[in-house]
Write a protein that holds these residues in place. Structure first.
Motif, mmCIF file in Angstrom:
data_model
loop_
_atom_site.group_PDB
_atom_site.id
_atom_site.type_symbol
_atom_site.label_atom_id
_atom_site.label_comp_id
_atom_site.label_asym_id
_atom_site.label_seq_id
_atom_site.Cartn_x
_atom_site.Cartn_y
_atom_site.Cartn_z
ATOM 1 N N ARG A 1 0.845 -1.192 0.000
ATOM 2 C CA ARG A 1 0.000 0.000 0.000
ATOM 3 C C ARG A 1 0.876 1.236 0.000
ATOM 4 N N LEU B 1 3.978 1.981 -6.303
ATOM 5 C CA LEU B 1 3.923 0.684 -5.617
ATOM 6 C C LEU B 1 4.986 -0.301 -6.106
ATOM 7 N N ASN C 1 -3.052 -5.008 -3.229
ATOM 8 C CA ASN C 1 -2.404 -3.693 -3.155
ATOM 9 C C ASN C 1 -3.393 -2.580 -3.397
#
Length: 182
Positions: A8, A16, A33
């Motif tokens: 995250r 990410l 995610n």
């Protein structure tokens, strides 16, 4: 046993990819995610998907513990939920490994609980201090002021109906009944 990743970042501007690469390199077969604040409903949705997906014996892997949530209390609650399902939690930075029998790792997990409780106490104390300073103790404000309560009591004694008084003061009949009983 499966390695399930969770990544995250807090804003849509952040990337990410570093977390995803690290989790893939750690052997994660599935990675949940998101790009959102730890406080957002979206983050909670991703966490719930993860919690619903994992099974007894699985290991949830994070790059760092703070990826799981915004507050220590929220993180600890999620860890406890996962542990109740027989799922272990491990961070790649080595801070947490709930599968480890090492006394140091057990102590670390217990310390998380202590710090979560401390964090909660500090927040409650700040709120209480702010309420005392501003004079706002919380809760709803009264529907009738003290002078109005006295007027209502007098008018009740004079025989006015509760329904009429409720309309006159713009309150419920139940409020007038409470004034009468007080």
């Amino acid at each position: 046993m499966a390695f399930i990743g969770y990544a995250r970042v807090s804003t849509h501007d952040q990337d990410l990819s570093a977390q995803l690469e690290a989790l893939s390199a750690a052997g994660c077969t599935k990675i949940f995610n998101g790009k959102q604040s730890g406080k957002s409903d979206e983050n909670q949705r991703h966490l719930n998907e993860l919690i619903n997906y994992v099974r007894d014996g699985d290991v949830v892997i994070l790059t760092k513990l703070d990826r799981m949530g915004r507050s220590l209390n929220a993180i600890l609650t999620t860890i406890q939920t996962l542990q109740s399902k027989g799922v272990h939690v491990k961070t790649l930075d080595g801070q947490v490994d709930t599968n480890s029998e090492s006394p140091m790792q057990k102590a670390m997990t217990q310390l998380l609980g202590v710090f979560a409780e401390l964090e909660h106490s500090v927040i409650v104390d700040r709120l209480q201090t702010g309420r005392e300073r501003t004079g706002r103790k919380g809760g709803r404000s009264k529907a009738l002021s003290e002078p109005q309560i006295q007027e209502v009591k007098q008018k009740l004694a004079e025989g006015l109906s509760k329904s009429e008084l409720a309309r006159q003061y713009g309150v419920s009949r139940q409020t007038i009944i409470r004034v009468e009983k007080a």
